[in-house]
Motif scaffolding. Structure first.
Motif, PDB file in Angstrom:
ATOM      1  N   GLU A  16       0.829  -1.201   0.000  1.00  0.00           N
ATOM      2  CA  GLU A  16       0.000   0.000   0.000  1.00  0.00           C
ATOM      3  C   GLU A  16       0.869   1.259   0.000  1.00  0.00           C
ATOM      4  O   GLU A  16       0.613   2.210  -0.734  1.00  0.00           O
ATOM      5  N   LEU A  17       1.923   1.253   0.812  1.00  0.00           N
ATOM      6  CA  LEU A  17       2.776   2.428   0.925  1.00  0.00           C
ATOM      7  C   LEU A  17       3.563   2.704  -0.348  1.00  0.00           C
ATOM      8  O   LEU A  17       3.868   3.859  -0.649  1.00  0.00           O
ATOM      9  N   SER A  18       3.878   1.661  -1.107  1.00  0.00           N
ATOM     10  CA  SER A  18       4.677   1.856  -2.322  1.00  0.00           C
ATOM     11  C   SER A  18       3.917   2.650  -3.377  1.00  0.00           C
ATOM     12  O   SER A  18       4.526   3.206  -4.285  1.00  0.00           O
ATOM     13  N   SER A  68       6.591  11.275   1.299  1.00  0.00           N
ATOM     14  CA  SER A  68       6.210  12.415   2.135  1.00  0.00           C
ATOM     15  C   SER A  68       4.858  12.196   2.819  1.00  0.00           C
ATOM     16  O   SER A  68       4.545  12.870   3.793  1.00  0.00           O
ATOM     17  N   GLU A  69       4.078  11.238   2.343  1.00  0.00           N
ATOM     18  CA  GLU A  69       2.781  10.935   2.940  1.00  0.00           C
ATOM     19  C   GLU A  69       2.858   9.820   3.991  1.00  0.00           C
ATOM     20  O   GLU A  69       1.869   9.514   4.632  1.00  0.00           O
ATOM     21  N   PHE A  87      10.125   0.548   8.294  1.00  0.00           N
ATOM     22  CA  PHE A  87      10.631  -0.018   7.043  1.00  0.00           C
ATOM     23  C   PHE A  87      12.110   0.311   6.834  1.00  0.00           C
ATOM     24  O   PHE A  87      12.828  -0.461   6.208  1.00  0.00           O
ATOM     25  N   HIS A  88      12.589   1.427   7.379  1.00  0.00           N
ATOM     26  CA  HIS A  88      14.021   1.696   7.338  1.00  0.00           C
ATOM     27  C   HIS A  88      14.767   0.633   8.138  1.00  0.00           C
ATOM     28  O   HIS A  88      15.747   0.062   7.661  1.00  0.00           O
ATOM     29  N   HIS A 129      14.823   1.937  -0.266  1.00  0.00           N
ATOM     30  CA  HIS A 129      15.478   2.209   1.007  1.00  0.00           C
ATOM     31  C   HIS A 129      16.152   3.586   0.982  1.00  0.00           C
ATOM     32  O   HIS A 129      16.067   4.347   1.944  1.00  0.00           O
ATOM     33  N   ARG A 130      16.797   3.907  -0.107  1.00  0.00           N
ATOM     34  CA  ARG A 130      17.445   5.216  -0.248  1.00  0.00           C
ATOM     35  C   ARG A 130      16.410   6.342  -0.172  1.00  0.00           C
ATOM     36  O   ARG A 130      16.631   7.371   0.470  1.00  0.00           O
ATOM     37  N   GLN A 131      15.246   6.157  -0.798  1.00  0.00           N
ATOM     38  CA  GLN A 131      14.182   7.158  -0.739  1.00  0.00           C
ATOM     39  C   GLN A 131      13.665   7.334   0.687  1.00  0.00           C
ATOM     40  O   GLN A 131      13.370   8.451   1.119  1.00  0.00           O
TER      41      GLN A 131
END
Length: 74
Positions: free
Chosen positions: A9-11, A16-17, A26-27, A45-47
């Motif tokens: 869902e998050l992808s 920013s949301e 998730f980090h 991961h970088r994002q």
């Protein structure tokens, strides 16, 4: 235990949301799997890291009787 939206869902949303707890969880999860991530996983991961940095980080400077110095994401 993490209770929240899953990575599928998050992808579909801008980083920013995402909530701070989602970014932190998730980090941490991706940090543990770094050697096994493919290029797409590394990019995500970088994002996440860039969004955390854009928000000024997640480290607590001082503890009190209800909070420690580490962010809790569950």
């Amino acid at each position: 235990m993490y209770v929240g939206r899953d990575i599928t869902e998050l992808s579909m949303m801008a980083k920013s949301e995402w909530n701070d707890s989602e970014l932190a969880f998730f980090h941490h999860a991706m940090q543990q799997m770094t050697p096994y991530l493919n290029s797409e996983g590394q990019s995500i991961h970088r994002q996440i890291i860039e969004e955390i940095e854009a928000r000024g980080g997640m480290k607590r400077n001082e503890a009190d009787y209800t909070h420690g110095t580490k962010p809790v994401y569950d």
